[in-house]
Design a protein around this motif. Structure first.
Motif, mmCIF file in Angstrom:
data_model
loop_
_atom_site.group_PDB
_atom_site.id
_atom_site.type_symbol
_atom_site.label_atom_id
_atom_site.label_comp_id
_atom_site.label_asym_id
_atom_site.label_seq_id
_atom_site.Cartn_x
_atom_site.Cartn_y
_atom_site.Cartn_z
ATOM 1 N N HIS A 50 0.843 -1.194 0.000
ATOM 2 C CA HIS A 50 0.000 0.000 0.000
ATOM 3 C C HIS A 50 0.879 1.244 0.000
ATOM 4 C CE1 HIS A 50 -3.105 2.860 0.645
ATOM 5 N NE2 HIS A 50 -2.820 3.082 1.913
ATOM 6 N N THR A 74 -2.245 4.349 -4.031
ATOM 7 C CA THR A 74 -3.202 3.245 -3.978
ATOM 8 C C THR A 74 -4.232 3.526 -2.891
ATOM 9 O OG1 THR A 74 -1.838 1.994 -2.413
ATOM 10 C CG2 THR A 74 -1.496 1.549 -4.757
ATOM 11 N N ARG A 118 -5.742 0.756 -1.375
ATOM 12 C CA ARG A 118 -5.654 -0.413 -0.503
ATOM 13 C C ARG A 118 -4.422 -1.222 -0.907
ATOM 14 N NH1 ARG A 118 -9.478 -1.115 -4.360
ATOM 15 N NH2 ARG A 118 -9.348 -2.989 -5.670
ATOM 16 N N GLN A 148 -3.461 -3.386 -4.646
ATOM 17 C CA GLN A 148 -4.507 -2.979 -5.583
ATOM 18 C C GLN A 148 -3.975 -2.913 -7.012
ATOM 19 O OE1 GLN A 148 -5.916 0.998 -4.902
ATOM 20 N NE2 GLN A 148 -7.586 0.860 -6.372
ATOM 21 N N THR A 159 -9.489 1.088 -9.521
ATOM 22 C CA THR A 159 -9.305 -0.133 -10.300
ATOM 23 C C THR A 159 -10.406 -0.217 -11.344
ATOM 24 O OG1 THR A 159 -8.285 -1.290 -8.431
ATOM 25 C CG2 THR A 159 -9.123 -2.644 -10.237
#
Length: 212
Positions: A99, A104, A106, A109, A121
Motif C-alpha cells: 500500500h 493506492t 488499498r 490494488q 481499479t
C-alpha cells in the motif's frame, strides 16, 4: 506486424518465474517478434533505449513488459486483439506491491488513476488518463509524434520530491496527444515480490484470523 518486446530492466538477471511464462506466450500468426533486454542507468533511459532499438529494427509496435510480470499464455493474443480493434495503446494492470498512500487505495490494488490523480481499479475495458507502463503495447508512430525526452520523472528541483512517475507523466502525454491509453482489467498479471518470511506469517492467513 513487427513487434519489439522490450524488457526494460536494470540488471542482466531476470526473476526465474517469468522466463517460462515469456517463452510460453502464444504468438499470433503474422506477427514477427524480437526481444530486447535493455539496460540503462534509470527506467527512463532503459525505455528510451528500447524505443531506439525498435526503431532501428523497423518495428511497427513495441511491447514494454517488465521482468517482474507473470503473464498468461494468451496475454499477447488478448492485447493484440485490442490493437486490431483500434484500441491502442493498450495496457494490463499489475497489483501494487503493498500500500502506497496517495498512489493506492488499498494494499495490493491493481491500480490506475483518474483525471484528478485519484487511484482506482477499472472494472471494464476503458480509456484512462494515468496508467502503468509495466505491460503496454504502443504503435511506434507514437514516438514520431512525441517530442523527446519521451520518458522522464517529474520532480521538485529543490527537494527532489517526485511530482509524478514516469508512468503517469507518459500516459498523460498520450492523453494530451489524443491517443489515450486503453486498459483491459480482464487481463490478469502477477507481480513478483520478494519478502522476508518472519514468525508473524504463520498466522497471516489463519482461519481464526480470517473469521475474527
Amino acid at each position: 506486424m513487427k513487434l519489439a518486446i522490450c524488457v526494460a530492466w536494470m540488471s542482466p538477471f531476470l526473476w526465474a518465474k517469468p522466463v517460462p511464462a515469456f517463452l510460453n506466450l502464444r504468438i499470433p500468426q503474422g506477427v514477427e517478434i524480437r526481444w530486447w533486454l535493455v539496460n540503462g542507468w534509470c527506467s527512463a533511459r532503459r525505455k528510451t533505449g528500447g524505443v531506439e532499438l525498435a526503431q532501428e529494427w523497423g518495428a511497427t509496435h513495441i511491447w514494454f513488459l517488465d521482468a517482474d510480470q507473470l503473464v498468461e499464455e494468451d496475454t499477447l493474443e488478448r492485447l493484440l486483439a485490442h490493437v486490431d480493434a483500434g484500441r491502442t495503446p493498450i495496457c494490463a494492470l499489475q497489483p501494487a506491491r503493498g500500500h502506497f498512500p496517495g498512489l493506492t487505495q488499498r494494499a495490493y490494488q491493481p491500480v490506475a488513476w483518474d483525471d484528478h490523480g485519484i487511484p482506482f481499479t477499472p472494472t471494464k475495458v476503458q480509456q484512462i488518463i494515468y496508467g502503468p507502463l509495466n505491460c503496454i503495447i504502443l504503435s511506434m508512430d507514437t514516438f514520431k509524434n512525441m517530442s523527446r525526452p519521451w520518458f522522464k520523472e517529474r520532480y521538485d528541483p529543490i527537494t527532489l520530491g517526485r511530482l509524478s512517475s514516469i508512468d503517469q507523466h507518459f500516459t498523460k502525454r498520450l492523453w494530451d496527444m489524443g491517443t489515450p491509453l486503453w486498459c483491459d482489467p480482464g487481463i490478469k498479471l502477477g507481480h513478483l515480490n520478494a519478502e522476508v518470511i518472519d514468525w508473524t506469517w504463520q498466522d497471516k492467513f489463519s482461519a481464526e484470523k480470517a473469521n475474527a
